[in-house]
Design a protein around this motif. Structure first.
Motif, PDB file in Angstrom:
ATOM      1  N   VAL A   1       0.749  -1.165  -0.011  1.00 17.72           N
ATOM      2  CA  VAL A   1      -0.051  -0.035   0.085  1.00 17.72           C
ATOM      3  C   VAL A   1       0.796   1.076  -0.027  1.00 17.72           C
ATOM      4  N   VAL A   2       0.548   2.509  -0.561  1.00 17.31           N
ATOM      5  CA  VAL A   2       1.279   3.402  -0.640  1.00 17.31           C
ATOM      6  C   VAL A   2       0.572   4.596   0.394  1.00 17.31           C
ATOM      7  N   PHE A   3       1.196   5.063   1.225  1.00 15.05           N
ATOM      8  CA  PHE A   3       0.645   5.961   2.202  1.00 15.05           C
ATOM      9  C   PHE A   3       1.460   7.158   2.267  1.00 15.05           C
ATOM     10  N   GLY A   4       0.677   8.313   2.016  1.00 12.66           N
ATOM     11  CA  GLY A   4       1.321   9.645   2.084  1.00 12.66           C
ATOM     12  C   GLY A   4       1.213  10.454   3.481  1.00 12.66           C
ATOM     13  N   GLY A   5       0.269   9.932   4.487  1.00 14.05           N
ATOM     14  CA  GLY A   5      -0.026  10.627   5.593  1.00 14.05           C
ATOM     15  C   GLY A   5       1.178  10.972   6.467  1.00 14.05           C
ATOM     16  N   LEU A   6       2.211  10.514   6.270  1.00 16.52           N
ATOM     17  CA  LEU A   6       3.442  10.889   7.252  1.00 16.52           C
ATOM     18  C   LEU A   6       4.261  12.030   6.554  1.00 16.52           C
ATOM     19  N   VAL A   7       4.314  12.314   5.328  1.00 17.30           N
ATOM     20  CA  VAL A   7       5.219  13.482   4.700  1.00 17.30           C
ATOM     21  C   VAL A   7       4.174  14.131   3.858  1.00 17.30           C
TER      22      VAL A   7
END
Lengths: 706, 470
Positions: free
Chosen positions: A565-571
């Motif tokens: 999965v691709v997750f952008g929530g941190l950056v």
């Protein structure tokens, strides 16, 4: 004597203009090539985005295994367990071009890698495209307009966006080599899809016409007539038969042989109504007004002037250009992707407009300049722009363009015999032109403004090439106060997959990452960007939107070992899987009706905070993205959605985290083996066994593969 | 289960060796004896270094010119390097003179023990003594136990050896010191007079041990140093007489320690660097020659952005990080490439031949290379290549076609297994080269362009049309 001198001068001028326009064309080619290298200089020489990775992989296969294996290639590393017949479903033009380029260079012992060739194919072909534009526009309005159009298309942002170094895709090459990509060497797919009929027909007709002219040349007129009647009568019979078969074939398919993408061209609402998978691609959305300004910039204002210029006088060629711009404006209004079709038309017409405008203004200036004798100019046939050079501050490019116009006209007239003799119309037009003279100051000002407009266009194009379209999208950068920060998470994950998992492991992810996973990680994927099987994609969508256990069962039945999965929530990377999640729900729900979009929305709003629905918070995608996310900052603040997440502390029972990249942009999970599950069950009291079995039953019911 | 099996092996080995040592009493050649021996085993990294100081005496009547060293067969397989030196002079003027070491076969060596001969400079006369310094390096000799660990666990390894030095000679007095990286030692075999202080374990002193005495020991201790093993390294050194030396190194790197099992949690790894990944490693240091230029660090899918280069007059340090931290069993591949000025490495020998003088081993610090291939690509037209390497390597020749080559370039291929940083010594490749060949490719290009222009001039003057326009 005077006449011979002038004719001598004209030939010299012609030769000079010829050489000059040749060098200008070379410079335009260099410009077209080098403006696309920003991505290599700012980032690195790497293949961009998604589709180019597939083309790159195909080219690698072609160069390694040869053309026959390529044609027979059945790819079992994608669309598991179905596989894909690559040889028959791919447009081979691009890969064959790059493959033969590689083969040619290697046979000269120039050991460039396949990757390098693929990266630089697009810039090379954009140079060819600008030359092709020159040839086309020259047929319409002369060499001056041709050179202007070539210079414009060399740096039009719409085309740059598809052809920066690394964009190894059909679109980058198709403008230059329209035929190469469409000639279906293999692949009955291309033949069997109706939208290609027209281009086929044109292709065939061109060849038939050429053949007929050739036959006409070698046969006597009488024989020729006999032959024609013979061929025509037989040909008609054959044609009728073929047409009948084709019509029957086409009519037998439900969409009349048209693919969904093409149907949505004719009816822009078609995709959003029937096929969410096409609507889910941002490229297939209609463009917004700002995107027109971004992509063709000042050309949008020059095109109407170009259309007017094409009407005076209206020839076959100029009417073709008008038809071209009208249709391409319509198509570009339907899909963002088709802005690319508009770009060359806009460039041709703007080139015509600019060159005509320069022509009129410089002529007005010249006629009003004191001390210029009138009669010799009438003798010369047309205005000689070279005499104006020393006296005027006219831009250099313009002068040689008109010199080319001079040179070109006689040659075209020689070819087209039906045109009137040279002298008469030129004198006539001379008189007309004298009437069209504009005020001197106005002309100077107008030229200045046009140059300013051109300068603005160049500045915009360079900016677009350097800033907007140079990012390869697999490497992201951000400028912070302590310098450039690089986010190379995608390749980190793909490299990890390729080195630390078994060769035959299957990786499930949303289809966007399919091509990249097969090309960079060399692992088998379930779905990829060639979205040919909607059911298969819907299965993955369903799994992502299901609760953990049901998802585990779907994935397990597909032999999946890892889920990506691709997750952008941190950056704060916005195009991540959580933002794409509603499309997974829609596409999944389109095939498996137990997935309902309203279950994931709270009052019609898509949210992941504490107001989110339980279905949303229990879906596999939510869990895989936010697993232990709260441990990073203690609150679980998602920087893309700008909110704290709804469910912070939870455990995974059927999946385990095996890898997460440095900035958390890619997270990889492994399916836990079923053995553990059974052991866990037996540990529990036997009294619960009835309830677990019923839960299992409901789970199997949900699994579409059972 | 595993422990039980190794214990069984131990007991078996013990009984066999004690048996053999009794047998060996009578048969071995008693021409030398060792007055005192001191062995220091350094276990601080994954490369085991053993320093052996031997004081040898010739009690016999005839002079002796060779000293024998014996190794158990398990150690010989992992022996990467063996060097010996003799001390010359007294206290302050003491210096070391390296000696030649060669493997030999001893017919009476018990239980497959392998022997090496140290050839002395001057034969040792009767009654004389000499002090020998021996350094040998073992790779892959630390066996992780447990074999699989989770992310936060630290790595424990076994080291097996003998408390008593294996030797074909009678040893009067000997001591063995074992240094571990930390004070955490899970267990060690206690034989008589064993002592442990901090990170050092002492075996001995033992007196009057007979030939081929053996007393197996196991040390089980913590070792979290990076177990960086390059499984395969191909170094390509391309000589261009236009003034550049281009080096391309293809690495297949692996973490050869205890295998990682279960989850990898990035939260643990980032928030608690010491607890959440103590056995993993991330940083590598490559020591490159000075004046290095155009350095790149990439893998098959593109550039790797995590690297730093520091240069000064003496050397260049390239700090690299693989794309991801390496845990036990994880692998990574990458390529390092750089250019060097040719005049630093290419010289002319007195006989008119040219020779390239370059380092052999792997530039990465503290790594073992299982298989190293060095390819020296000589310029097109060079003849009679020959390589001079200070240790034994496999050699053969290849031909490579690079930019616009017609005849191909001669490639000298040197292959060696089990390479440690001690192999970073210089080697030479001699060849003859005529500078006229440098002009071949430019001339070829010039003539090609000339013919292209000639052809286009000719084309413009010939009419190719099929049918004449009327």
């Amino acid at each position: 004597m005077a006449a011979s001198q002038t004719s001598n001068g004209t030939t010299l001028r012609h030769a000079f203009g010829n050489v000059l326009s040749f060098f200008i064309l070379i410079l335009i080619g260099v410009l077209a090539f080098s403006i696309r290298l920003f991505s290599v200089i700012k980032y690195e020489s790497v293949i961009h985005e998604f589709d180019p990775y597939f083309n790159y992989r195909v080219t690698q296969f072609l160069t390694k295994n040869g053309i026959y294996d390529f044609w027979n290639w059945f790819d079992d590393r994608t669309w598991y367990p179905l596989g894909r017949v690559i040889g028959g479903t791919v447009y081979p033009g691009l890969t064959l071009t790059a493959g033969s380029l590689w083969w040619f260079l290697n046979s000269l012992n120039i050991p460039l890698s396949v990757e390098t060739i693929c990266v630089f194919t697009a810039p090379i072909f954009s140079a060819f495209t600008s030359w092709a534009t020159y040839l086309l526009t020259r047929e319409v309005k002369g060499a001056g307009a041709g050179l202007t159009a070539a210079a414009l298309i060399a740096m039009v942002p719409s085309y740059i966006s598809r052809s920066v170094a690394g964009s190894y895709d059909n679109e980058a090459v198709v403008l230059g080599t329209l035929l190469a990509a469409l000639v279906p060497v293999v692949g009955f797919n291309a033949v069997m899809t109706s939208e290609h009929f027209a281009s086929f027909l044109v292709f065939i007709i061109i060849h038939v016409v050429a053949f007929v002219y050739y036959i006409k040349g070698i046969l006597s007129p009488k024989m020729f007539k006999v032959a024609v009647t013979l061929v025509v009568s037989i040909g008609l019979l054959v044609c009728l038969a073929v047409v009948a078969v084709l019509v029957a074939l086409v009519a037998s398919s439900p969409t009349k042989g048209w693919s969904g993408r093409s149907l949505s061209l004719l009816d822009p609402t078609y995709a959003s109504k029937y096929i969410p998978i096409i609507a889910s691609v941002s490229e297939h959305q209609p463009p917004t007004w700002p995107s027109y300004f971004m992509d063709i910039n000042v050309l949008a204002f020059l095109v109407p002037a170009g259309i007017i210029a094409c009407f005076s006088p209206l020839s076959d060629a100029s009417s073709f250009v008008i038809l071209y711009i009208v249709t391409s404006v319509y198509f570009s209004g339907v899909m963002v992707r088709l802005m690319l079709v508009l770009a060359p038309a806009a460039c041709i017409l703007s080139g015509i407009a600019l060159s005509e405008a320069f022509d009129i203004f410089t002529r007005s200036i010249k006629f009003q300049l004191p001390g210029l004798p009138g009669p010799p100019q009438v003798d010369a046939g047309e205005t000689s722009s070279e005499s104006t050079i020393p006296q005027n501050e006219v831009p250099k490019t313009k002068t040689d363009k008109s010199a080319d116009t001079l040179k070109e006209r006689p040659s075209r007239k020689n070819r087209k015999k039906e045109k009137e003799p040279v002298e008469k119309p030129s004198i006539k037009s001379q008189i007309e032109k004298r009437l069209l003279v504009l005020p001197f100051e106005g002309s100077v000002l107008a030229i200045f403004l046009l140059v300013l407009l051109g300068a603005f266009y160049v500045v915009h194009c360079v900016w677009a090439a350097a800033e907007a379209y140079s990012a390869p999208s697999i490497v992201l950068t951000s400028q912070s106060h302590d310098g450039l920060h690089v986010f190379d998470d995608f390749r980190e994950a793909y490299a990890w997959l390729s080195h630390n998992t078994e060769v035959d492991d299957k990786v499930a992810s949303w289809w966007d990452y399919g091509y990249q996973t097969t090309a960079m990680a060399n692992r088998t994927v379930i779905v990829d960007n060639n979205t040919w099987n909607n059911t298969h994609i819907a299965t993955v969508g369903t799994a992502m939107s299901s609760p953990e256990k049901a998802a585990w069962e779907i994935f397990n039945s597909l032999d999946v070992k890892y889920v990506l999965v691709v997750f952008g929530g941190l950056v704060g990377y916005p195009s991540d899987d959580i933002n794409k999640f509603l499309w997974m729900v829609r596409i999944g729900g389109g095939v498996f009706p137990h997935i309902k979009e309203p279950d994931y929305l709270r009052d019609g709003q898509y949210r992941i905070d504490n107001q989110a629905t339980p279905t949303m918070l229990n879906s596999l995608m939510y869990k895989l993205c936010y697993y232990r996310f709260v441990d990073t900052d203690g609150k679980g603040f998602d920087r893309v959605r700008r909110t704290e997440i709804g469910k912070k502390y939870f455990k995974l029972t059927h999946f385990e985290e095996v890898f997460t990249t440095h900035h958390w942009m890619v997270r990889l999970y492994k399916l836990k083996p079923p053995k553990n599950r059974i052991r866990g069950k037996t540990k529990k009291s036997k009294a619960k066994s009835s309830s677990t079995s019923s839960a299992k039953k409901s789970g199997t019911k949900r699994n579409p593969w059972h | 289960m595993e422990a039980l099996r190794s214990l069984g092996q131990l007991v078996l080995a013990l009984s066999i060796f004690s048996h053999l040592s009794l047998l060996a009493y009578s048969s071995s050649t008693q021409d030398l004896q060792i007055i005192s021996a001191e062995r220091r085993i350094d276990l601080t990294s994954h490369i085991v270094k053993v320093f052996l100081t031997l004081k040898v005496e010739n009690p016999g009547t005839s002079p002796v010119s060779e000293v024998l060293l014996a190794f158990p067969p398990t150690q010989v397989d992992h022996l990467a390097s063996l060097k010996a030196a003799i001390t010359v002079g007294k206290k302050k003027k003491k210096s070391y003179v390296p000696l030649e070491v060669n493997p030999t076969e001893l017919p009476d060596a018990p239980n497959g023990a392998k022997s090496f001969t140290i050839s002395l400079l001057n034969p040792l006369n009767a009654g004389e003594t000499a002090t020998l310094e021996v350094l040998y390096i073992l790779t892959h000799s630390l066996e992780p136990f447990p074999e699989e660990i989770s992310q936060s666990e630290s790595q424990l390894v076994y080291y097996r050896d003998s408390a008593i030095i294996l030797s074909p000679y009678y040893i009067k007095q000997q001591t063995t010191f074992i240094r571990t990286p930390s004070t955490r030692v899970e267990s060690f075999t206690r034989v008589e007079s064993t002592d442990r202080a901090g990170s050092e374990i002492k075996y001995g002193p033992y007196k009057d041990r007979s030939t081929y005495s053996y007393s197996p020991i196991i040390v089980h201790f913590e070792n979290n140093n990076p177990f960086a093993v390059v499984e395969e390294l191909v170094r390509e050194i391309e000589v261009s007489h236009w003034g550049n030396l281009q080096i391309t190194e293809h690495y297949k790197l692996a973490h050869a320690g205890a295998r990682h099992k279960g989850i990898f949690s990035r939260v643990e790894y980032q928030s608690r660097p010491h607890a959440g990944g103590v056995s993993s490693f991330k940083h590598l240091l490559a020591r490159l020659p000075p004046r290095v230029h155009s350095v790149y660090y990439r893998d098959e899918i593109g550039n790797i952005s995590s690297s730093h280069l520091r240069t000064d007059y003496l050397r260049s340090d390239l700090e690299i990080e693989p794309r991801y931290p390496l845990f036990g069993g994880w692998k990574a591949t990458f390529v390092i490439g750089y250019g060097l000025p040719l005049e630093d490495f290419l010289f002319e020998s007195p006989d008119g031949r040219r020779y390239l003088n370059f380092t052999f081993g792997c530039p990465l610090a503290e790594t073992v290379v299982d298989k190293l291939t060095v390819k020296v690509v000589l310029p097109e037209g060079s003849k009679d290549p020959s390589a001079v390497v200070p240790f034994s390597v496999e050699q053969h020749l290849e031909t490579k076609y690079s930019y616009l080559d017609v005849a191909g370039r001669t490639v000298v291929v040197l292959e060696k297994r089990n390479v440690v940083p001690e192999h970073n010594s210089h080697f030479q490749v001699y060849y003859t080269f005529n500078p006229i060949f440098m002009l071949a490719e430019p001339l070829m290009l010039v003539s090609t362009f000339f013919f292209v222009f000639m052809a286009s001039v000719a084309y413009l003057h010939i009419d190719f049309s099929i049918c004449k326009s009327s």
